[in-house]
Design an enzyme around this catalytic site. Structure first.
Site, PDB file in Angstrom:
ATOM      1  N   GLY A  84     -11.733 -26.105  18.494  1.00  0.00           N
ATOM      2  CA  GLY A  84     -12.560 -26.207  19.684  1.00  0.00           C
ATOM      3  C   GLY A  84     -12.579 -24.897  20.443  1.00  0.00           C
ATOM      4  O   GLY A  84     -12.072 -23.876  19.984  1.00  0.00           O
ATOM      5  N   GLU A 105      -3.694 -20.059  17.021  1.00  0.00           N
ATOM      6  CA  GLU A 105      -5.107 -20.319  16.732  1.00  0.00           C
ATOM      7  C   GLU A 105      -5.793 -19.058  16.221  1.00  0.00           C
ATOM      8  O   GLU A 105      -6.570 -19.103  15.261  1.00  0.00           O
ATOM      9  CB  GLU A 105      -5.815 -20.824  17.988  1.00  0.00           C
TER      10      GLU A 105
END
Length: 232
Positions: A84, A105
């Site tokens: 996301g 991430e």
């Protein structure tokens, strides 16, 4: 249709890109969690994939969903990462890290052939910066690092409050890597690529939440349907 429904729709569309035998980076956050859950359903139905989680929270979610996991120490490249974002601009530059997992991430996304970003339409903005920009820092020398971050922001015409993120216990939030996070409330970032360069050059900054030139595709779910945007 509520926001969680839209997030799940975006996750379902990204799942269409998954093929048998893929090595997949598994993002962190509420939207990425929908993808992990839907991927788990496919795995239980016979899909053969292996995942690399971007946080301990995602690791626990993936294990609960029955997804086989590995690490970047065991494999050198991933076919795809699905994650996301907190903000996305028309150049597919991102702010990520609201959940505190920005370092892992970015490592996982950079090790992937493609990164698909899934989000509801509220995350699409004309200019990054309304969402606070997370900057992951070493606790040692925090005041000096904070001053350097302020100077970097000023150099690109951005200014605002820098706030040390706190955990639920009222103490400094600690990332999976043992670092702290300074959230920069800038309102608007006129030159995100330049700010990314300046922040990366600061001793004491481990990583920042500007993802520049990393996202390949954005899947946005809105009340009018799903829109897919490819990086030019």
């Amino acid at each position: 249709m509520n926001k969680e429904d839209l997030k799940r729709q975006a996750a379902a569309r990204a799942l269409d890109e998954v093929r048998d035998g893929m090595k997949i980076g598994l993002g962190t956050g509420s939207t990425a969690k929908h993808f992990v859950e839907l991927l788990g359903e496919k795995v239980r139905a016979g899909l053969d994939v292996i995942g690399v989680p971007t946080s301990e929270v995602t690791r626990a979610d993936a294990e609960r969903c029955g997804i086989r996991l590995t690490t970047l120490d065991e494999i050198d490249r991933l076919d795809l990462t699905v994650d996301g974002a907190d903000e996305i601009d028309p150049r597919l530059e991102l702010i990520k890290g609201g959940g505190g997992a920005l370092l892992r991430e970015k490592i996982v996304a950079a090790a992937s052939d493609r990164m698909i970003v899934i989000a509801d339409e509220t995350k699409w903005v004309d200019c990054l910066g309304h969402f606070p920009l997370p900057v992951e820092v070493i606790p040692f020398g925090l005041a000096a690092t904070r001053r350097a971050i302020e100077q970097a922001c000023a150099e690109v015409g951005a200014s605002g409050r820098l706030q040390l993120r706190e955990g639920k216990d009222g103490h400094a939030f600690v990332t999976d890597g043992g670092h702290w996070i300074i959230d920069a409330h800038l309102g608007r970032i006129p030159d995100a690529p330049r700010l990314a360069q300046l922040l990366s050059a600061i001793p004491g900054v481990v990583e920042h939440g500007l993802f520049i030139g990393i996202a390949s595709t954005v899947v946005l779910a809105g009340t009018d349907g799903i829109r897919t945007v490819e990086r030019a």
